[in-house]
Design a protein around this motif. Structure first.
Motif, short mmCIF file in Angstrom:
data_model
loop_
_atom_site.label_atom_id
_atom_site.label_comp_id
_atom_site.label_asym_id
_atom_site.label_seq_id
_atom_site.Cartn_x
_atom_site.Cartn_y
_atom_site.Cartn_z
N MET B 52 0.83 -1.20 0.00
CA MET B 52 0.00 0.00 0.00
C MET B 52 0.88 1.26 0.00
O MET B 52 0.47 2.28 -0.56
N CYS B 55 1.68 2.41 -3.30
CA CYS B 55 0.56 3.12 -3.91
C CYS B 55 0.19 4.40 -3.16
O CYS B 55 -0.85 5.00 -3.42
N ASP B 57 -0.65 5.03 0.06
CA ASP B 57 -1.66 5.04 1.13
C ASP B 57 -1.41 3.86 2.05
O ASP B 57 -1.81 2.75 1.71
N THR B 77 -2.53 8.71 -4.45
CA THR B 77 -2.72 7.35 -4.94
C THR B 77 -3.20 7.31 -6.39
O THR B 77 -2.67 6.55 -7.20
N VAL B 81 -1.25 5.28 -9.55
CA VAL B 81 -1.75 4.15 -10.33
C VAL B 81 -1.94 4.56 -11.79
O VAL B 81 -1.86 3.71 -12.68
#
Lengths: 521, 244, 463, 307
Positions: B52, B55, B57, B77, B81
């Protein structure tokens, strides 16, 4: 209650859990909407035993727990908790008829848990539990967590708060006792240094221990643990085992625990119950259960042939067998599947393999169980080089004599042209087919030739006595052996049949298997 | 493969906290193009947190994460992505009240709609089961189907780097096999780079080109999958007595 | 709380978020936003005129407001938000951190207590001209402290969100007023009755609704508060409706009335009568009532029931697995909280001498809840600080008459006080979302009491 | 009978307005799980903007053709009210995203106080009357000697039709478009939505904007229907609409509409047959009773207790 008696073929005498059950689950059914999570489940938990409820993911273990501890109201069934020795059958029946929730008896007391709200089950019936996803009071200290667990006695001591507000001395004394008790359990869970830290601050393993300590502070007679070993490393697992034994031996508390993984519980459990898709498939001492072919099949969950087909597993089998140089290269089997199956049953018969045997060759290699690995070796050798098989011979089952009736005639390998697709017989699923193959039963005509003794033996061996007669395997096999079709086999051929193993998810149509076999043989 | 100069993803000295609780204590690792890399470790070791953190977070408190030459440490985030990272996260996180189709549409949220049908056909080829369930709600799928959907959803975004968090968790061996086969196929045929976090160390190390072992927020070991499999420490801690 | 209106600036290699240009751009965005938002409210004014509504354009005010916001935002950007060395850093480092603040809490509490104890005499001595006003304010603040402590049991400890707490305050007030009116019962006798009645109402309400969760509980409590108010408003025969009840008797000092002349308190003790005596007396009544509230709450926290409340806030399911009857536990929290609300209500009635449904609107509930949350859930001292800041602050805004000299006589600062109050609520909350004192003190310790950080303490299902 | 039908029509009209406001509550609740207490005041803001715009158009620019005027007023009110909704979210809620759940509730109450007092200061505390603009209607049932005639005014037709159109439009928006999908994704799992590249903050802002736009429509309807507004209308309408949203099952769009209609009908019928004073008591009591038996409201997703 009677359900518990017929499954244990090994035990000579009535086992402890049937003689002196602290908890009886009788015909428990739990439905969620249309989904049957638990179907007509019965088992006993012996007083002073560590009982394990195991099964693959989604088998309904936690649902059973939630019914026992009152978080779910069962759709049907009776759950009896007993304080005091013996079955107290008359009292239980009297209580059931009376419409009351519990009753004190000459021996202690009996409780009908399905009638009680969750907090009473803990408070009165003395059943404590832990949760799969740890549920601590994260913002409270470790010590506070343990004092909350002693809420009810402390509440009385505080005069339902009124005496406490006025500062009566009786409460001070009671609180000190509660703290002493908490410290006792903190010492035994190795948490005493963290007593003043918030529970959310503890590492994962310590939180699991704290949850057990907290449950013990309610002074339970039955401790229910939901996957206590989940996420623990091996050392922590070992410590947990010691703790559970200590709880059982020193505090005479019966333990019922859920585990996902068989290996973890075999070491400490006195009694193991296996669930698969909400149905009990095995029940007995650990030794018995781990060798039970039904358990082995359930644990693989799906066709274990595919499992062995995985390249990494195949490689590993080859590697281990080379490493260990087990000399037993005899008894070549025609098919690696049969051999692998044999490996497990062999490993089982040595009564030394742990979960390794249960979860098939894949696990066997990973675990350091030399016997199992050694046994797996010929399988690998076989799979590498599909040698021409020697002539058919009798398949020997080590403990064949343990089963009533007589073992049917088995062939080492399928005859020319490959094995029949036995799943075309209604009642034989992929798992049973494999087990039959392991017995050397490959063809419909073999089944068709079974006499009563054989039927009895196979039924008992497959651990579902009576079913063969009920489903008329022999009759079906006769039709199929002649090249005929049954309604069921037509559906199988169309690929429309989910596996017929009870409660099992739809396995893929077995027709593919037949061709596969034909090709290899 | 690990000799490449510019890794696709490089994590340097990343520290992550939940409140005041430290979850990652300076993690270093690389994922090169075309590799399958796995991170194994016990429950609570920080594997999912690392996933996480990549990404964004939770955000890394210290350290640096560089993806494809871009420092993504401080990016939100949704922008991370959008650079081509897709994740199938811990617990699958299927949108329970959306249909399978809608879940897949969500996966393709950043992709030019003209690719949608093509990609859809591709994931259905990979997971034919999903096609049968196309209009079923995500929450009603079985665990295995949800896992397939989570991976399929991640693939719908045409990622360059696929992050998979415990794809084998709680699944029957056959389904695990299907999923691992699919990962291998994607890697071999399409050159998809995969970073895989697993508790199921045995399978993961078999599948991966390289692996890392994480203990208590630190990376303690690394090497090729085969090397790690041979190591006594790894075997003792993650292969024996644990889950398979 | 930064109002940097542009999302686009984020990400993709921003040049320098702290550059002067960025600050200006951000301030311009803020100014533009004010132009849009303010146009129909500041730029335009509608007023009733003969023959309908009259429309007035106020371009000046509109432009001034845009410029003020632009300039203010720019200054804030330059010195606080968009700079590498915000001036607030200095304040922050010089101000005690939360941990130290909590450590100092004990001393602060003692100091506050000592001050509260001598408060009336302090004001008489040092502010002889304004003593009555200040003591009256202190009484008001103390009332809110007591209400805050009462609600803290429900929201802070048990974690049940109650948006209708004022209903119990109203029940307490009306109980005393009606008992006095119909049965001629005095304050000291009515006080416990009012508390008990409020507690009963707490149970009556609590019984059916406590199985609701979170926001559903919140709306039903809110609805309950409104129902009580509407009933009080419309039941003319019994409650006198919107006209309220007046002539509520004053409390006596062991039978002595605090009045001028024969038989009064001053006469009995042979001192000169001064109306301030009544204020001092009222102050000590509410002071003692608040102390009792605090004492009982603190005691309860260390008793199993209090721990069960907090455990309930942390995890209800775990509570049930430990044999705690969660429904009863919630009900006790509800009814004890209600009881203190009832006490405060009957004090309010006797202090005012007049009550009407006006005093028990949702806004009151909101203010009490805000005090509890701003102070920090579960924190007793937090409630005190929040009450002083919020209630004291509002009342101080009444006294800003001097601003009229600056802005002209058309400017009435009093009408801005609720606006400022609302803004303060928003700002404090954004600044400290867990409240001023957010750490939790354990109720018991083996070796040493370590305060528990807010991030670990759960909020309860009620939120 | 005639009386009943008339009350039914009145109830549906009032319920439509509640429903439009309730959608704002339910959408915000769905997506960020908080009660946006200031939403009622956003409705009030919408009504004020509509009033001011109406006056600007009619008195300053001298427009007279009512449909065009109303259309412009509607659009302007929706845009400007949306800006208010956006700002409220940006100032009071976004900084608190992901923190303690009570905090945004308090800022929402704070925001509600701010908006009310802001309007009170800038526009005065007195009520603003607007003479009826749309008059006339259809007589559905002629009144006899001992019964009244049933009137369906054009205003009521407009309100009910607008509500139906907006409701249908919103349902399509939520179920069919990618924006709606993104909103539902944020609602079900915000973290996952971000992992799929959804700009969660923007999606949430858009939700507030949409809610505010609907509130503006409701504000205009309210203004035209009742012809009087003041700074306090937001609170009561807000509480009612919130009650409606909870009654219908908070988070459910059709639930909000259903709840709104029910609350409207309950109020009107209670006033018509029993007493005007206790209409609020009736509405709230029915809410409490419904919740006791259906703890998640009429159309809400029942919460499954996970152990």
């Amino acid at each position: 209650m009677d359900a518990a008696t017929n499954m244990n073929n090994n035990a000579q005498a009535t086992p402890n859990w049937d003689k002196d059950p602290v908890l009886s689950v009788e015909h428990l059914t739990m439905r969620f909407g249309g989904l049957v999570a638990v179907g007509d489940l019965s088992f006993n938990v012996g007083r002073g035993d560590i009982t394990a409820l195991i099964g693959p993911n989604g088998a309904g273990k936690t649902t059973v727990f939630n019914c026992v501890t009152g978080f779910y109201k069962p759709t049907e069934g009776r759950i009896v908790m007993r304080h005091g020795p013996g079955r107290q059958q008359e009292d239980v029946d009297a209580l059931t008829d009376s419409g009351q929730r519990w009753k004190t008896t000459g021996n202690g007391a009996v409780y009908l848990l399905e009638r009680m709200p969750d907090h009473e089950i803990s408070h009165k019936a003395k059943v404590a539990r832990t949760f799969q996803n740890i549920r601590l009071f994260g913002g409270m200290t470790v010590l506070e967590n343990l004092l909350v667990a002693q809420h009810n006695p402390l509440m009385v001591a505080s005069g339902f708060s009124i005496g406490g507000i006025l500062g009566l001395p009786g409460y001070k004394h009671a609180q000190q006792e509660a703290i002493d008790k908490a410290v006792y359990w903190l010492e035994h869970t190795n948490l005493v240094d963290r007593a003043d830290d918030p529970a959310a601050d503890l590492p994962y393993g310590a939180q699991r221990r704290l949850e057990i300590a907290r449950a013990m502070c309610t002074r339970p007679q039955l401790l229910c643990l939901d996957e206590p070993a989940a996420g623990l490393n091996p050392r922590e697992s070992a410590e947990l085992n010691e703790l559970l034994k200590y709880i059982r031996d020193e505090h005479k508390v019966s333990v019922l625990l859920i585990e996902h993984d068989m290996g973890v519980v075999m070491e400490i459990s006195d009694h193991v119950i296996v669930l698969d898709y909400g149905v009990k498939i095995s029940d007995g001492p650990a030794e018995f259960v781990k060798n039970d072919p039904k358990v082995i099949a359930a644990y693989l969950g799906v066709d274990d042939e595919d499992e062995i087909d995985m390249p990494e597993v195949r490689e590993d089998i080859a590697r281990v067998s080379k490493d260990e140089q087990a000399g037993d290269a005899a008894a070549p089997a025609a098919k690696k599947k049969a051999a692998a199956k044999k490996a497990t049953s062999k490993a089982g018969s040595t009564k030394k393999a742990s979960a390794a045997g249960a979860s098939g060759a894949k696990a066997a290699t990973a675990k350091s169980s030399p016997k199992a690995s050694a046994a797996a070796k010929p399988a690998a050798a076989k799979s590498k080089a599909a040698k021409p098989a020697p002539a058919a011979s009798e398949v020997k089952i080590a403990n064949a004599g343990d089963y009533p009736g007589s073992q049917p005639h088995g062939l080492r390998k399928a005859r020319e042209g490959g094995a029949n697709n036995l799943t075309r017989v209604k009642g034989i699923g992929p798992a049973s087919e494999k087990k039959l193959n392991a017995l050397g039963v490959w063809h419909f005509d073999q089944i068709a030739a079974w006499k009563k003794a054989e039927v009895q033996w196979v039924g008992s061996y497959l651990a579902f006595p009576g079913r063969i007669e009920r489903e008329e395997w022999v009759k079906q096999a006769r039709v199929l052996a002649k090249g005929g079709e049954t309604e069921f086999s037509k559906r199988v051929d169309k690929g429309a049949v989910p596996s017929s193993v009870p409660g099992k998810r739809g396995a893929k149509p077995a027709s593919k298997k037949t061709t596969g076999k034909g090709g290899k043989a | 493969m690990s000799e490449q100069k510019n890794p696709l993803l490089s994590v340097r000295g990343v520290e992550t906290y939940y409140g005041n609780i430290v979850a990652l204590r300076g993690v270093d690792m690389d994922v090169h193009r075309g590799e399958i890399v796995t991170m194994i470790g016990a429950n609570g070791a920080g594997k999912s947190t690392l996933m996480m953190t990549i990404c964004g977070d939770p955000r890394a408190r210290n350290g640096q994460i560089v993806y494809d030459g871009v420092d993504i440490t401080q990016m939100p985030t949704h922008e991370i992505v959008s650079l081509g990272i897709a994740q199938s996260p811990e617990g699958r996180r299927i949108f329970p009240r959306m249909t399978v189709m809608e879940n897949l549409q969500m996966g393709a949220a950043l992709v030019d709609p003209e690719f949608f049908d093509e990609d859809l056909a591709k994931v259905f080829k990979l997971f034919p089961r999903l096609k049968e369930r196309i209009s079923q709600r995500g929450g009603t799928l079985s665990g295995g189907e949800q896992q397939m959907l989570a991976i399929a959803r991640a693939l719908m975004s045409r990622p360059k780097l696929l992050l998979l968090d415990e794809p084998s968790l709680g699944l029957a061996p056959l389904i695990v096999k299907q999923i691992f086969d699919a990962i291998r196929e994607l890697n071999e045929k399409e050159g998809l780079t995969v970073f895989l976090v697993e508790q199921n160390a045995f399978h993961a190390l078999k599948l991966a080109h390289r692996g890392y072992v994480m203990v208590n927020g630190n990376v303690t070991m690394s090497g090729t999958g085969a090397e790690l499999l041979k190591k006594e420490e790894v075997r003792a801690a993650y292969l024996e007595g644990g889950r398979h | 709380m930064a109002m940097n209106g542009s999302n686009k600036a984020v990400g993709t290699q921003p040049a320098d978020p702290n550059s002067f240009a960025a600050s200006v751009k951000d301030a311009a965005t803020a100014g533009f936003l004010v132009a849009v938002l303010g146009f129909f409210f500041i730029g335009v004014r509608t007023d009733i005129a003969p023959g309908g509504l009259d429309l007035k354009m106020r371009w000046g005010a509109w432009i001034v407001s845009i410029l003020v916001v632009f300039a203010g935002r720019l200054l804030l950007n330059l010195f606080v938000f968009k700079t590498n060395s915000p001036i607030t850093q200095k304040f922050a480092s010089s101000m005690p951190g939360n941990g130290r603040f909590a450590g100092a809490g004990k001393w602060m509490m003692r100091a506050l207590f000592a001050f509260a104890l001598i408060l009336p005499f302090f004001f008489i001595t040092f502010f002889p001209n304004k003593d009555r006003q200040f003591i009256d304010l202190a009484i008001l603040i103390m009332t809110y402290i007591m209400l805050g402590w009462g609600l803290n049991i429900v929201v802070g400890l048990a974690g049940l969100l109650d948006l209708g707490y004022v209903a119990f305050y109203a029940v307490g007030a009306y109980s005393f007023a009606l008992l006095a009116q119909y049965l001629d019962i005095g304050f000291w006798f009515a006080l416990p009755l009012a508390g008990i009645l409020a507690a009963c109402w707490g149970i009556v309400l609590g019984f059916p609704v406590l199985r609701l969760r979170g926001d559903y509980l919140a709306i039903v409590t809110l609805a309950f508060g409104e129902i009580i108010r509407v009933v009080l408003l419309n039941w003319y025969e019994f409650t006198n409706g919107p006209d309220g009840i007046s002539g509520i008797p004053k409390p006596t000092f062991f039978g002595l009335e605090l009045k001028r002349g024969e038989g009064g308190f001053a006469d009995f003790f042979g001192i000169a009568y001064d109306p301030i005596q009544r204020f001092i007396f009222l102050y000590y009544i509410i002071f003692v009532l608040a102390l009792i509230t605090n004492f009982v709450t603190m005691r309860l926290r260390r008793l199993p029931i209090g721990r069960a409340w907090e455990a309930l806030r942390e995890d209800e399911i775990a509570c049930r697995s430990l044999g705690i009857n969660t429904r009863n536990t919630k009900l006790t929290a509800f009814s004890i909280g209600a009881m203190f609300g009832g006490f405060a209500g009957s004090f309010f009635a006797t202090r005012q001498g007049f009550i009407s449904p006006e005093s028990f609107t949702f806004l009151e509930s909101a203010i009490i809840l805000a005090i509890v949350v701003l102070g920090g859930l579960g924190s007793q001292i937090g409630v005190v600080i929040a009450s002083i800041v919020m209630i004291g602050g509002i009342e101080l805004l009444r006294n800003l008459g001097f601003l009229q000299q600056i802005f002209g006589s058309g400017f009435d600062p009093v009408q801005y006080r609720m606006l400022i109050f609302g803004l303060a609520m928003v700002l404090i909350m954004v600044w400290k979302p867990r409240g001023l004192i957010s750490t939790r003190e354990p109720s018991v310790a083996l070796k040493e009491k370590k305060r528990i950080g807010a991030d670990m303490v759960a909020q309860g299902e009620g939120h | 009978m005639e009386y009943f039908v008339q009350q039914l029509i009145n109830g549906l009209t009032l319920g439509s307005i509640y429903g439009l406001i309730a959608i704002g509550y339910t959408m915000v609740y769905g997506i960020i799980g908080m009660i946006n207490f200031a939403h009622g005041d956003v409705f009030m803001i919408g009504a004020f903007i509509a009033l001011a715009m109406f006056l600007i158009l009619t008195t300053v620019f001298g427009f007279v053709f009512l449909p065009v005027v109303l259309l412009i007023v509607l659009i302007v009110a929706m845009i400007f009210t949306s800006a208010w909704g956006w700002t409220v979210e940006r100032l009071a809620y976004r900084p608190l995203r992901g923190s303690f759940r009570l905090a945004p509730l308090i800022t929402a109450i704070g925001m509600s106080i701010v908006l009310q007092n802001f309007v009170q200061i800038t526009q005065g505390a007195r009520v603003k009357p607007l003479p009826p603009q749309i008059q006339g209607g259809i007589t559905l049932m002629e009144g006899g000697a001992n019964s009244i005639s049933v009137q369906l005014s054009y205003m009521q037709i407009i309100i009910i039709l607008t509500t139906i159109v907006l409701m249908a439009g919103f349902t399509l928006l939520i179920t069919r478009t990618s924006l709606g999908r993104a909103q539902r994704a944020c609602e079900q799992d915000r973290k996952m939505a971000a992992l799929l590249g959804i700009n969660v903050d923007r999606t949430i802002s858009l939700t507030f904007v949409m809610g505010a736009a609907l509130a503006a429509v409701a504000g205009l309807m309210f203004l035209l229907l009742y012809g009087v507004i003041d700074f306090y209308i937001g609170f009561l309408a807000g509480v009612k609409a919130f009650t409606a949203a909870v009654l219908g099952g908070i988070g459910s769009l059709p639930g909000a509409m259903l709840g709104g209609l029910l609350i409207g009908l309950i109020e009107v019928f209670w006033s018509g047959y029993f007493s005007v004073e206790y209409k609020d008591v009736a509405a709230f009591s029915i809410l409490a009773i419904v919740l006791i038996f259906l703890p998640s409201g009429l159309l809400g997703q029942p919460e499954v207790e996970k152990v």
